[in-house]
Design a protein around this motif. Structure first.
Motif, PDB file in Angstrom:
ATOM      1  N   HIS A 257      43.638  40.627  38.795  1.00  0.00           N
ATOM      2  CA  HIS A 257      44.245  40.243  37.523  1.00  0.00           C
ATOM      3  C   HIS A 257      45.550  39.487  37.753  1.00  0.00           C
ATOM      4  CE1 HIS A 257      47.093  41.110  34.161  1.00  0.00           C
ATOM      5  NE2 HIS A 257      46.081  40.644  33.465  1.00  0.00           N
ATOM      6  N   ALA A 258      46.329  39.932  38.698  1.00  0.00           N
ATOM      7  CA  ALA A 258      47.615  39.284  38.978  1.00  0.00           C
ATOM      8  C   ALA A 258      47.434  37.856  39.489  1.00  0.00           C
ATOM      9  CB  ALA A 258      48.400  40.112  39.994  1.00  0.00           C
ATOM     10  N   ASP A 259      46.277  37.569  40.093  1.00  0.00           N
ATOM     11  CA  ASP A 259      46.030  36.243  40.663  1.00  0.00           C
ATOM     12  C   ASP A 259      45.298  35.301  39.708  1.00  0.00           C
ATOM     13  OD1 ASP A 259      47.258  36.887  43.038  1.00  0.00           O
ATOM     14  OD2 ASP A 259      45.409  37.570  44.005  1.00  0.00           O
ATOM     15  N   LEU A 260      44.980  35.762  38.491  1.00  0.00           N
ATOM     16  CA  LEU A 260      44.291  34.896  37.541  1.00  0.00           C
ATOM     17  C   LEU A 260      45.157  33.717  37.144  1.00  0.00           C
ATOM     18  CD1 LEU A 260      42.571  37.415  35.076  1.00  0.00           C
ATOM     19  CD2 LEU A 260      41.467  36.071  36.883  1.00  0.00           C
ATOM     20  N   ARG A 261      44.498  32.606  36.861  1.00  0.00           N
ATOM     21  CA  ARG A 261      45.186  31.406  36.416  1.00  0.00           C
ATOM     22  C   ARG A 261      45.039  31.263  34.905  1.00  0.00           C
ATOM     23  NH1 ARG A 261      43.151  27.278  41.260  1.00  0.00           N
ATOM     24  NH2 ARG A 261      43.983  28.547  42.982  1.00  0.00           N
ATOM     25  N   PRO A 262      45.868  30.445  34.265  1.00  0.00           N
ATOM     26  CA  PRO A 262      45.756  30.262  32.807  1.00  0.00           C
ATOM     27  C   PRO A 262      44.338  29.858  32.398  1.00  0.00           C
ATOM     28  CG  PRO A 262      47.771  29.262  33.619  1.00  0.00           C
ATOM     29  CD  PRO A 262      47.005  29.686  34.840  1.00  0.00           C
ATOM     30  N   GLY A 263      43.831  30.493  31.347  1.00  0.00           N
ATOM     31  CA  GLY A 263      42.485  30.195  30.856  1.00  0.00           C
ATOM     32  C   GLY A 263      41.384  30.968  31.536  1.00  0.00           C
ATOM     33  N   GLU A 264      41.722  31.821  32.498  1.00  0.00           N
ATOM     34  CA  GLU A 264      40.706  32.604  33.206  1.00  0.00           C
ATOM     35  C   GLU A 264      40.666  34.039  32.678  1.00  0.00           C
ATOM     36  OE1 GLU A 264      40.721  30.306  37.526  1.00  0.00           O
ATOM     37  OE2 GLU A 264      41.648  32.286  37.362  1.00  0.00           O
ATOM     38  N   THR A 265      39.495  34.655  32.785  1.00  0.00           N
ATOM     39  CA  THR A 265      39.299  36.019  32.296  1.00  0.00           C
ATOM     40  C   THR A 265      38.561  36.837  33.342  1.00  0.00           C
ATOM     41  OG1 THR A 265      39.128  35.197  30.022  1.00  0.00           O
ATOM     42  CG2 THR A 265      38.397  37.441  30.414  1.00  0.00           C
TER      43      THR A 265
ATOM     44  N   GLY B  12      27.936  39.387  39.704  1.00  0.00           N
ATOM     45  CA  GLY B  12      27.428  39.922  40.963  1.00  0.00           C
ATOM     46  C   GLY B  12      28.490  40.051  42.032  1.00  0.00           C
ATOM     47  N   ILE B  13      29.756  40.140  41.636  1.00  0.00           N
ATOM     48  CA  ILE B  13      30.866  40.146  42.588  1.00  0.00           C
ATOM     49  C   ILE B  13      31.272  41.591  42.901  1.00  0.00           C
ATOM     50  CG2 ILE B  13      33.244  39.420  42.985  1.00  0.00           C
ATOM     51  CD1 ILE B  13      32.756  37.128  41.001  1.00  0.00           C
ATOM     52  N   HIS B  14      30.989  42.042  44.103  1.00  0.00           N
ATOM     53  CA  HIS B  14      31.407  43.376  44.526  1.00  0.00           C
ATOM     54  C   HIS B  14      32.920  43.400  44.666  1.00  0.00           C
ATOM     55  CE1 HIS B  14      31.823  47.058  46.867  1.00  0.00           C
ATOM     56  NE2 HIS B  14      30.528  47.320  46.679  1.00  0.00           N
ATOM     57  N   ILE B  15      33.533  44.490  44.233  1.00  0.00           N
ATOM     58  CA  ILE B  15      34.988  44.576  44.237  1.00  0.00           C
ATOM     59  C   ILE B  15      35.580  44.345  45.629  1.00  0.00           C
ATOM     60  CG2 ILE B  15      34.998  47.090  44.539  1.00  0.00           C
ATOM     61  CD1 ILE B  15      37.430  45.026  42.346  1.00  0.00           C
ATOM     62  N   LEU B  16      34.867  44.754  46.686  1.00  0.00           N
ATOM     63  CA  LEU B  16      35.393  44.571  48.041  1.00  0.00           C
ATOM     64  C   LEU B  16      35.377  43.109  48.480  1.00  0.00           C
ATOM     65  CD1 LEU B  16      33.900  47.630  49.974  1.00  0.00           C
ATOM     66  CD2 LEU B  16      36.209  47.346  49.044  1.00  0.00           C
ATOM     67  N   ASP B  17      34.506  42.305  47.867  1.00  0.00           N
ATOM     68  CA  ASP B  17      34.409  40.885  48.211  1.00  0.00           C
ATOM     69  C   ASP B  17      35.055  39.995  47.166  1.00  0.00           C
ATOM     70  OD1 ASP B  17      32.761  41.544  50.448  1.00  0.00           O
ATOM     71  OD2 ASP B  17      31.045  41.716  49.097  1.00  0.00           O
ATOM     72  N   ALA B  18      35.699  40.606  46.193  1.00  0.00           N
ATOM     73  CA  ALA B  18      36.093  39.859  44.995  1.00  0.00           C
ATOM     74  C   ALA B  18      37.137  38.783  45.275  1.00  0.00           C
ATOM     75  CB  ALA B  18      36.599  40.826  43.925  1.00  0.00           C
TER      76      ALA B  18
ATOM     77  N   ARG C 235      43.573  45.302  39.847  1.00  0.00           N
ATOM     78  CA  ARG C 235      44.917  44.878  39.454  1.00  0.00           C
ATOM     79  C   ARG C 235      45.380  43.658  40.246  1.00  0.00           C
ATOM     80  NH1 ARG C 235      47.131  51.087  39.262  1.00  0.00           N
ATOM     81  NH2 ARG C 235      46.906  51.433  37.000  1.00  0.00           N
ATOM     82  N   ARG C 236      45.031  43.612  41.518  1.00  0.00           N
ATOM     83  CA  ARG C 236      45.394  42.447  42.325  1.00  0.00           C
ATOM     84  C   ARG C 236      44.679  41.198  41.815  1.00  0.00           C
ATOM     85  NH1 ARG C 236      44.901  44.362  48.625  1.00  0.00           N
ATOM     86  NH2 ARG C 236      45.767  46.463  48.384  1.00  0.00           N
TER      87      ARG C 236
END
Length: 384
Positions: free
Chosen positions: A189-197, A149-155, A186-187
């Motif tokens: 994705h760049a901020d994901l931590r190990p083990g996150e999808t 339920g995460i809107h891209i603008l609030d993601a 893309r932003r």
């Protein structure tokens, strides 16, 4: 079931919660949160709870409540009933002509699904089993969950909040502004931590060419899946083309109705992730059968859900019964209808949630907490 079951009453309870911040998708905006709960009681006093999908149209909740009480309930009240899966098939078959006559394939499917959920809950409680164990004796006690339920603008904000709440997987809604959505994705994705999808959901919002372009542009992001990039009634040729176009798994199923539709989708192979919604079609009976078929074909079963607390808990039980590497969808937007269950659930820890303890669903709606939001209550009872 070990003995004969007779239902003496069926209630439909409708709730609406005004939203301070509307929930937007590519096809529309929800100005309030509706829910229809089903309460069944048998001749022993055992109670079972279910939930009927009713998000669209805005007036849909009250209509589905009336449909349950005026049409479905009279078919079962006071009669000796078969086990849930058989009753699900009987109710589906007995309403086929009405569906053709009225054109209301969705409302009938949703009402039967909510009834099936409540009947499964009641049956499990009568047997002294959790719903998951009543469905399958190999059920697990916990499931993986993802924030939805995460809107891209609030993601950016919502992903950070969900991470702090224990989630490790996140799904964002796209399909609003192509270039902006792509840049924000893309932003993230760049901020994901190990083990996150990270996962994306277009809610059928792209044309074929837009879908190809979006899949091409995100192919290197390692998305967990791309959900409903095009209309679900698009040709099998288009779906196959998109699946072969990208390394990103395609997902769908919340807008399919009927075993035949799911089996066709599973056999076609374009959808790697199968997502029926137990409050929208099938209840535990239909969705568990789909989950088994999906897993047997090498697909991933990840139940869709965007509603209140009863349907969410039921979805967790079905997933636990199905097994595999599927994940439970949990909408992380504010929703009192989701939170108003006793005991409070879920608690997410490192991406996982434990099933509620106890018989049946293991939870019940907190009707006192829900009272300010109730807009309708209808009941059908056995005549004496």
């Amino acid at each position: 079931m070990q003995d004969e079951t007779r239902i003496i009453s069926a209630e439909a309870l409708v709730f609406r919660v005004p939203l301070a911040k509307p929930v937007s998708t590519s096809f529309g905006t929800m100005l309030d949160r509706p829910a229809v709960f089903v309460r069944l009681e048998d001749d022993r006093g055992t109670v079972g709870w279910g939930e009927i999908w009713c998000n669209w149209p805005a007036c849909g909740a009250e209509h589905r409540a009336r449909l349950l009480v005026s049409d479905i309930a009279p078919r079962v009240i006071g009669k000796p009933l078969p086990p849930p899966s058989e009753l699900f098939r009987q109710l589906t078959a007995s309403t086929e002509i009405l569906v053709l006559q009225t054109g209301e394939v969705g409302p009938y499917a949703q009402v039967i699904a909510g009834f099936d959920m409540a009947y499964w809950d009641l049956t499990a409680r009568r047997s002294g089993l959790s719903l998951a164990r009543a469905i399958s004796d190999t059920a697990t006690g916990r499931v993986r969950a993802y924030a939805s339920g995460i809107h891209i603008l609030d993601a950016e904000r919502m992903v950070a909040e969900a991470r702090s709440a224990g989630y490790r997987d996140f799904k964002v809604k796209v399909g609003f502004d192509f270039d902006r959505d792509l840049d924000l994705l893309r932003r993230l994705h760049a901020d994901l931590r190990p083990g996150e999808t990270l996962h994306a959901d277009a809610n059928q919002g792209f044309s074929a060419e837009q879908a190809r372009a979006f899949l091409r542009a995100t192919d290197n992001l390692g998305l967990g899946w791309m959900e409903e990039p095009v209309r679900v009634d698009s040709s099998e040729t288009l779906w196959a083309d998109l699946a072969g176009f990208t390394s990103t798994p395609l997902a769908g199923g919340e807008n399919l109705i009927g075993e035949a539709a799911f089996h066709s989708a599973i056999e076609a192979g374009s959808l790697a992730v199968i997502q029926p919604d137990a409050a929208k079609w099938g209840g535990p009976s239909g969705c568990f059968a789909v989950a088994q078929a999906a897993r047997a074909a090498g697909r991933r079963y990840c139940p869709h859900f965007l509603g209140a607390g009863i349907g969410l808990v039921a979805s967790a039980h079905i997933l636990a019964a199905a097994g595999g590497d599927g994940m439970l969808e949990i909408d992380v937007n504010p929703n009192p209808l989701r939170d108003a269950i006793q005991p409070r659930w879920p608690v997410v820890h490192d991406g996982w949630v434990e099933l509620p303890e106890g018989e049946g669903l293991g939870v019940e709606p907190d009707l006192q907490q829900l009272a300010p939001f109730e807009t309708m209550r209808l009941v059908a009872e056995q005549r004496t």
